[in-house]
Every structure is written in C-alpha cells, then in structure tokens.
Design a protein around this motif. Structure first.
Motif, PDB file in Angstrom:
ATOM      1  N   TYR A 382       0.831  -1.194   0.000  1.00  7.55           N
ATOM      2  CA  TYR A 382       0.000   0.000   0.000  1.00  7.55           C
ATOM      3  C   TYR A 382       0.869   1.249   0.000  1.00  7.55           C
ATOM      4  O   TYR A 382       1.873   1.327   0.683  1.00  7.55           O
ATOM      5  CB  TYR A 382      -0.925   0.003   1.216  1.00  7.55           C
ATOM      6  CG  TYR A 382      -1.940  -1.095   1.131  1.00  7.55           C
ATOM      7  CD1 TYR A 382      -1.670  -2.335   1.718  1.00  7.55           C
ATOM      8  CD2 TYR A 382      -3.126  -0.913   0.442  1.00  7.55           C
ATOM      9  CE1 TYR A 382      -2.597  -3.366   1.622  1.00  7.55           C
ATOM     10  CE2 TYR A 382      -4.046  -1.934   0.341  1.00  7.55           C
ATOM     11  CZ  TYR A 382      -3.774  -3.155   0.938  1.00  7.55           C
ATOM     12  OH  TYR A 382      -4.692  -4.168   0.827  1.00  7.55           O
ATOM     13  N   ILE A 437      -8.994  -8.404  -4.130  1.00  7.31           N
ATOM     14  CA  ILE A 437      -8.887  -6.947  -4.065  1.00  7.31           C
ATOM     15  C   ILE A 437      -8.022  -6.424  -5.207  1.00  7.31           C
ATOM     16  O   ILE A 437      -8.374  -5.478  -5.918  1.00  7.31           O
ATOM     17  CB  ILE A 437      -8.312  -6.511  -2.705  1.00  7.31           C
ATOM     18  CG1 ILE A 437      -9.325  -6.816  -1.586  1.00  7.31           C
ATOM     19  CG2 ILE A 437      -7.954  -5.027  -2.712  1.00  7.31           C
ATOM     20  CD1 ILE A 437      -8.755  -6.664  -0.196  1.00  7.31           C
ATOM     21  N   THR A 438      -6.872  -7.061  -5.401  1.00  7.58           N
ATOM     22  CA  THR A 438      -5.962  -6.637  -6.468  1.00  7.58           C
ATOM     23  C   THR A 438      -6.596  -6.822  -7.840  1.00  7.58           C
ATOM     24  O   THR A 438      -6.486  -5.957  -8.721  1.00  7.58           O
ATOM     25  CB  THR A 438      -4.649  -7.440  -6.380  1.00  7.58           C
ATOM     26  OG1 THR A 438      -4.092  -7.316  -5.071  1.00  7.58           O
ATOM     27  CG2 THR A 438      -3.638  -6.941  -7.396  1.00  7.58           C
ATOM     28  N   GLU A 440      -9.808  -6.834  -8.670  1.00 11.68           N
ATOM     29  CA  GLU A 440     -10.851  -5.844  -8.932  1.00 11.68           C
ATOM     30  C   GLU A 440     -10.252  -4.480  -9.243  1.00 11.68           C
ATOM     31  O   GLU A 440     -10.760  -3.740 -10.091  1.00 11.68           O
ATOM     32  CB  GLU A 440     -11.812  -5.754  -7.740  1.00 11.68           C
ATOM     33  CG  GLU A 440     -12.638  -7.008  -7.504  1.00 11.68           C
ATOM     34  CD  GLU A 440     -13.564  -7.325  -8.660  1.00 11.68           C
ATOM     35  OE1 GLU A 440     -14.015  -6.384  -9.342  1.00 11.68           O
ATOM     36  OE2 GLU A 440     -13.834  -8.524  -8.896  1.00 11.68           O
ATOM     37  N   LYS A 441      -9.155  -4.125  -8.576  1.00 11.97           N
ATOM     38  CA  LYS A 441      -8.487  -2.852  -8.873  1.00 11.97           C
ATOM     39  C   LYS A 441      -7.950  -2.840 -10.299  1.00 11.97           C
ATOM     40  O   LYS A 441      -8.101  -1.872 -11.038  1.00 11.97           O
ATOM     41  CB  LYS A 441      -7.345  -2.621  -7.888  1.00 11.97           C
ATOM     42  CG  LYS A 441      -7.777  -2.208  -6.493  1.00 11.97           C
ATOM     43  CD  LYS A 441      -6.568  -1.945  -5.608  1.00 11.97           C
ATOM     44  CE  LYS A 441      -6.992  -1.498  -4.216  1.00 11.97           C
ATOM     45  NZ  LYS A 441      -5.820  -1.265  -3.327  1.00 11.97           N
ATOM     46  N   GLU A 444     -10.788  -2.508 -12.832  1.00 10.95           N
ATOM     47  CA  GLU A 444     -11.299  -1.141 -12.865  1.00 10.95           C
ATOM     48  C   GLU A 444     -10.344  -0.222 -13.621  1.00 10.95           C
ATOM     49  O   GLU A 444     -10.774   0.609 -14.427  1.00 10.95           O
ATOM     50  CB  GLU A 444     -11.490  -0.647 -11.436  1.00 10.95           C
ATOM     51  CG  GLU A 444     -12.078   0.756 -11.336  1.00 10.95           C
ATOM     52  CD  GLU A 444     -12.299   1.194  -9.903  1.00 10.95           C
ATOM     53  OE1 GLU A 444     -12.626   2.376  -9.707  1.00 10.95           O
ATOM     54  OE2 GLU A 444     -12.126   0.365  -8.993  1.00 10.95           O
ATOM     55  N   GLN A 445      -9.055  -0.371 -13.386  1.00 10.43           N
ATOM     56  CA  GLN A 445      -8.074   0.484 -14.044  1.00 10.43           C
ATOM     57  C   GLN A 445      -7.997   0.208 -15.540  1.00 10.43           C
ATOM     58  O   GLN A 445      -7.956   1.139 -16.358  1.00 10.43           O
ATOM     59  CB  GLN A 445      -6.708   0.285 -13.389  1.00 10.43           C
ATOM     60  CG  GLN A 445      -6.639   0.817 -11.958  1.00 10.43           C
ATOM     61  CD  GLN A 445      -5.366   0.395 -11.242  1.00 10.43           C
ATOM     62  OE1 GLN A 445      -4.565  -0.375 -11.754  1.00 10.43           O
ATOM     63  NE2 GLN A 445      -5.190   0.913 -10.022  1.00 10.43           N
ATOM     64  N   VAL A 502      -0.096  -1.109  -8.579  1.00  4.74           N
ATOM     65  CA  VAL A 502      -0.668  -2.014  -7.596  1.00  4.74           C
ATOM     66  C   VAL A 502       0.149  -3.293  -7.475  1.00  4.74           C
ATOM     67  O   VAL A 502       0.014  -4.044  -6.505  1.00  4.74           O
ATOM     68  CB  VAL A 502      -2.140  -2.331  -7.948  1.00  4.74           C
ATOM     69  CG1 VAL A 502      -2.242  -3.235  -9.162  1.00  4.74           C
ATOM     70  CG2 VAL A 502      -2.865  -2.938  -6.760  1.00  4.74           C
ATOM     71  N   GLU A 562     -10.635  -3.174   3.279  1.00  6.87           N
ATOM     72  CA  GLU A 562     -10.655  -3.214   1.805  1.00  6.87           C
ATOM     73  C   GLU A 562     -11.590  -4.309   1.314  1.00  6.87           C
ATOM     74  O   GLU A 562     -12.263  -4.160   0.296  1.00  6.87           O
ATOM     75  CB  GLU A 562      -9.240  -3.420   1.274  1.00  6.87           C
ATOM     76  CG  GLU A 562      -8.350  -2.210   1.447  1.00  6.87           C
ATOM     77  CD  GLU A 562      -7.568  -1.918   0.186  1.00  6.87           C
ATOM     78  OE1 GLU A 562      -8.158  -1.962  -0.917  1.00  6.87           O
ATOM     79  OE2 GLU A 562      -6.370  -1.641   0.309  1.00  6.87           O
ATOM     80  N   THR A 566     -14.838  -4.034  -1.418  1.00  3.36           N
ATOM     81  CA  THR A 566     -14.517  -4.606  -2.716  1.00  3.36           C
ATOM     82  C   THR A 566     -15.617  -5.535  -3.192  1.00  3.36           C
ATOM     83  O   THR A 566     -16.104  -6.375  -2.443  1.00  3.36           O
ATOM     84  CB  THR A 566     -13.188  -5.390  -2.643  1.00  3.36           C
ATOM     85  OG1 THR A 566     -12.145  -4.492  -2.260  1.00  3.36           O
ATOM     86  CG2 THR A 566     -12.843  -6.014  -3.994  1.00  3.36           C
TER      87      THR A 566
END
Length: 595
Positions: A382, A437-438, A440-441, A444-445, A502, A562, A566
C-alpha cells in the motif's frame, strides 16, 4: 410405393412421439392445461411410476359438455385463433395436441364440470374413436384426466422406459420445478397412494420461502441472494446461489420465461458468464430465476414439448441477464452488523458454519481446497500509511454498527487472519482475499484505460526464447494497456522498465513470463481482449499477499476494510471462499454453553 393418407390414430401416435416421451411428459402437458384453466389446486396421483396410471385433478374452470369431444381432437384449442395470437401466446398450451396425442398411446378418461353445473361429464378415448360417448359423472368443479396403461399399444416405446423408480423420479423432479413456476397454486403428489409432496398455495414472503425450502432445500435459502432487476422492457427476479454454494452438476438450475419452465443454451451461457470471476472451475451455479418480457419477443413454438424457446433479440437477452446477475454477485459484500444483545444459549448443530450478513442471509460454506502459495510482506503493498483502527474493546455502546468483518486479533500460521466480529469469529485467507482486491483494482483500471505505472529503479533484463521475444513485440500494445512497460532489446532478450503500481512489489520477471504464457494461449488481437480478465487474474495472483511473515494488527485491519469495500470479495479469482464466520451460536454449541 403409392402415396397414401395415414389413418388418424397413426397420425396421433406420430405426434405423440414428439410430445409424450415418458410418463413425466404426460404430467407436464396435463399440469400446464390446469394452469391455463386458472386452477388454484392440482392433485397428481401416480401408480407404478406412471406406467400403470396417472391421474391429474384440478379445480379450474372446466370444459363444457359440448367441447369434450373437441378437446380430444387434434389442433383444437381455445387458446389461439390467429397468427397474431400465436405470436403473442401467453398460455402454457396452445397447439391442441396434448390430449389426442396422449389418448393415442394410452387409455384416457376426461371428466370435467363447469362451475354451477348440476353434474360433471365424462368421455373416454384410446385414439381410435371418431365418435365419443359422453356420460354424466359425479365429480367436483374442475377437470380430471386419468391416463392408464401408457404405451400399451406401442410396446417398442414402452421398452425404452426405465424402472418405475426412475420414471417416478422424473415426475417428482418435474412437479417440483413446476411448483416453483406458480407459487399461487397448491400441489399434491402421490405415488402408489403415498404422499410425496403437499404444497399449499404460497402468497406471503414466508410462505414462498417455505415452498422454496421444501422444493430446493433449506440450504439454498441460506446461501442465496435475491435478484430484482428491470431494464429495456425486461424484468428478472428470483434467487441466485452464492458462488461458494455451487454444485458439481447442473441439477439445481431453474429458469422460467413468462412462468414457463425452459432450457436454453443462451440463458445458460449468460448465467455462466456472470459467474465466471467467482465460481470455482468445474462447478455449476445454483439459481431460481424468472424472466418476464413481452410475449411478442419470445417464440414459444420452437420445440414440440415447449421446453425450448427462441428469443427475437438474443443479444439483448444475453446482455440483460449477464448485467443483472453480474451486478447482483458484485454487490454481495458484507453489510454492517447492527449492535445489540446476542443470545448465548441457542441450540444449533455444532457443524454449522455461518456466514456474514448479506442482503439475504446465507452460509458461506468452504470448499475442500487448499492454497499452496507462499506469503510475503503485506504492508509494502500500500502506498498510504495504515491508520490504527478502533479496536473492539473501544467500541462505544451507542455506536450504530460495527465493521462487518470485525477487527483483527491474530495472524494464524502466517496465512489466516482471525478477527473478532460483532457476531463471533471471522477467519480470512489473507492471500485469497488480497488476490480478489488486487484483481478488482486491475479490472477497474484497465476498464478506465489508465493503469498507473510504477517505474522500476533498476530495469530488469529477461532472457526468453526467440518466439517469446516475437510475441512480446507483437503484443506491445497489450502489455502497455496492462500497465507493463516491456521492450525487446535483442533476439532473445526483453527489458522490463515499469509495472502496474498495484503490483510494484511483485516478481517482475515471473509476472512477465506468466503474462506471455497467457497471451500465447489465448492469442493476440481480439481473443486476448476477450480473455483479458484471465490475464488480469494471473497478474493479481502475483501481486497478492504472500506468507510466513506475521502481519501487524494495522495491516490486517486494512485488509479487512478493503474486503468490505470490494466487489465479489467473498471469493478469490478462482472461486475459493476468502472468509467464513463462526457466530456466537456456533461457538456456544461447540463448547456446550447454555445446555
């Protein structure tokens, strides 16, 4: 050979071959007729698996005395009169083939009474009649159809039937499925005078839940999410099972179009696509779903037994179903737990493992799978410092809610986070949770077209084969879209200069090799675009928390928060559960408290 017109009975027997496959087919046609007659109660009596006798009685509107012979004639129906009616048919039956087809391969007795009439009227048939003898009978309002000695006059067809037990199993499965299509109708099913099902009409929420539990099991209700979605003139409602509540077979999949039970490859594919990010490989989703749409948008005349339909705009239906279910599964995140007293003495099975409070309560059952990945430091993943969260002991009595996953208290065996929640004890697989979590990030990106890059302090040289170097050069645009800056520096050499922010602490060389493998498998250009999520899943696994270093309390709590924020955080990218909860009732039972 000269051309000749076939006799009526043979014509009906040929038609019966399309409509009447086995005893369950007879039950389906006759129960659908009861639905069309506005019945509120349907009684089904079966003997010897339906081979000896099938009797179906309903309390519907009945048939006029004069219409009884017509009911046993082919292509005679009260449900359509024109092509326009056929294109907008809303009734279950409409061809007028069921009764004459059945009577051509069995001995059939049709008894019916119109409401207010002094008596019922009865007619019998075995497929050979041209004139029917109508007799008075003592029967209640509605219609009774009795079918005896199925396939008695077509022994070759009878040889294809299975045992009585198997044939009745098909009937029971069918009746259970049809009972889910009409909650307002009561169903009673008997086999050899033994009651198998007795379902009263269900109108309230509690009654509907009880019927669902009786038909598909209590565990489905505990592991299901309610679905309500409307768009573009389409409406979808019902229940979908959480990904952790899946099956090895597709035996708990119920789909209805305008209350009609159907099987459809387009529907199955759309639902499978909605589950693709969260369902473990080889598992089948569980659902009870109802699609409502304008009858003109669906052709129900595409299959002799009416089990298949044809949608006018198949792409619209696919996209609608995928969007509705994808969103429903994405929103299945832990909800805040209301504070308040919890009973310490409720008696529940010791083996029960409860799940957190979702939009509909369920049990998040774990699959017997293990994650063999190694762990490593979590804090450095993070870019913002971890703030110390409030601990359970400091929770104010007047605080309206507590975090759904509670507060971390321990890191077990370098792999699992133990957290104290308002309900009890939460156990989290740190790697699986952070992988989701990673992932989904990254999705999205990539979807936004802007994956933040982290330049490497020291570029990494990677030795590859000439074929891999060619592939990396051809797929330069794909790597750039993924947030990876990769350049070819020789016939068998690549240079890695940046990674997605990330994944800044991931093993860059190993990540590049795995992504190259994915691109090689799926192909470049359009196919890799369609398989982008699989590539992102590979990348997310590289960037997830690894083990054998104890996580601090702030690090663990940051992961819990998180997870709560998420989408689809209940499963990792491979469909494995990320967490389970033992509530206080479970713990009390384990230690025999209150007994």
């Amino acid at each position: 050979m000269p051309i000749r017109i076939l006799p009526p009975q043979l014509i009906n027997q040929i038609a019966a071959g399309e409509v009447v496959e086995r005893p369950a087919s007879v039950v389906k046609e006759l129960v659908e007729n009861a639905f069309d007659a506005s019945a509120r109660s349907v009684e089904i009596d079966v003997e010897q698996g339906g081979l000896r006798m099938i009797r179906i009685r309903d309390d519907g509107c009945g048939i006029d005395r004069e219409d009884l012979p017509l009911a046993l004639s082919r292509h005679a129906t009260s449900k359509i009169a024109s092509l326009e009616d056929l294109e907008r048919v809303a009734s279950m039956g409409f061809r007028g083939e069921a009764l004459p087809s059945i009577s051509s391969v069995a001995r059939l007795t049709l008894t019916s009474r119109i409401r207010g009439e002094r008596c019922a009227w009865r007619v019998t048939a075995d497929g050979t009649e041209t004139d029917f003898d109508i007799e008075p009978a003592a029967d209640p309002d509605g219609t009774t159809v009795e079918v005896r000695d199925l396939f008695y006059n077509t022994p070759a067809r009878r040889k294809f039937l299975r045992s009585e037990k198997t044939e009745f199993s098909h009937i029971e499965t069918l009746v259970r499925r049809m009972a889910l299509s009409r909650f307002d109708v009561g169903f009673a099913l008997k086999h050899d005078e033994r009651t198998v099902l007795n379902l009263r009409p269900a109108e309230t929420r509690a009654e509907i839940d009880r019927r669902l539990a009786l038909v598909v099991g209590e565990s489905f209700l505990e592991n299901a999410l309610a679905v309500e979605f409307s768009a573009a003139g389409l409406s979808l409602s019902g229940w979908v099972g959480l990904p952790t509540f899946s099956r090895s077979q597709a035996d708990m999949q119920f789909f209805y179009v305008n209350a009609r039970l159907i099987r459809d490859k387009l529907v199955s594919y759309a639902i499978k696509q909605a589950y693709r990010d969260v369902l473990y490989h080889g598992r089948q989703p569980v659902y009870v779903l109802y699609l409502e749409l304008d009858p003109a948008l669906v052709d129900v005349n595409a299959h002799p037994a009416k089990l298949e339909v044809r949608f006018r705009d198949s792409r619209l239906i696919h996209d609608f179903l995928f969007r509705a279910l994808h969103r429903a599964l994405a929103e299945a995140k832990p909800q805040a737990v209301e504070t308040g007293p919890v009973s310490m003495a409720e008696d529940i099975p010791a083996q029960a493992v409860s799940a957190p409070k979702f939009s509909k309560p369920y049990r998040q059952t774990g699959l017997p799978l293990q994650v063999g990945e190694q762990l490593q430091s979590y804090a450095e993943l993070y870019s913002v410092p971890a703030a110390q969260p409030k601990q359970p002991a400091a929770t104010d009595s007047d605080e309206p809610s507590a975090p759904p996953l509670g507060f971390a208290v321990a890191h077990l065996h370098g792999a699992f986070i133990l957290a104290e929640s308002r309900n009890g004890l939460v156990v989290v697989d740190a790697h699986a949770a952070h992988e989701r979590i990673t992932y989904e990030k990254l999705k999205e990106q990539v979807g936004a077209g802007s994956v933040p890059m982290q330049p490497l302090l020291l570029p990494i040289g990677i030795q590859v084969t000439a074929a891999e170097a060619d592939l990396a050069e051809e797929a330069a645009g794909v790597f750039e879209r993924l947030g990876i800056e990769l350049r070819r520096t020789g016939p068998e050499a690549l240079m890695l200069r940046a990674l997605p922010a990330v994944l800044a602490d991931a093993d860059g060389e190993r990540l590049v090799r795995d992504v190259l493998s994915d691109i090689n498998q799926h192909g470049h250009s359009l196919r890799i675009e369609q398989s982008m999520n699989e590539v992102l899943a590979t990348m997310a696994c590289h960037g997830s928390v690894r083990a054998n270093r104890k996580l601090t309390v702030p690090e663990m709590n940051m992961l819990l928060r998180e997870m709560e924020a998420t989408e689809r955080s209940g499963q990792c990218n491979h469909g494995r559960p990320t967490w389970v909860e033992l509530n206080l009732k479970d713990l009390n039972r384990l230690f025999m408290r209150g007994q």
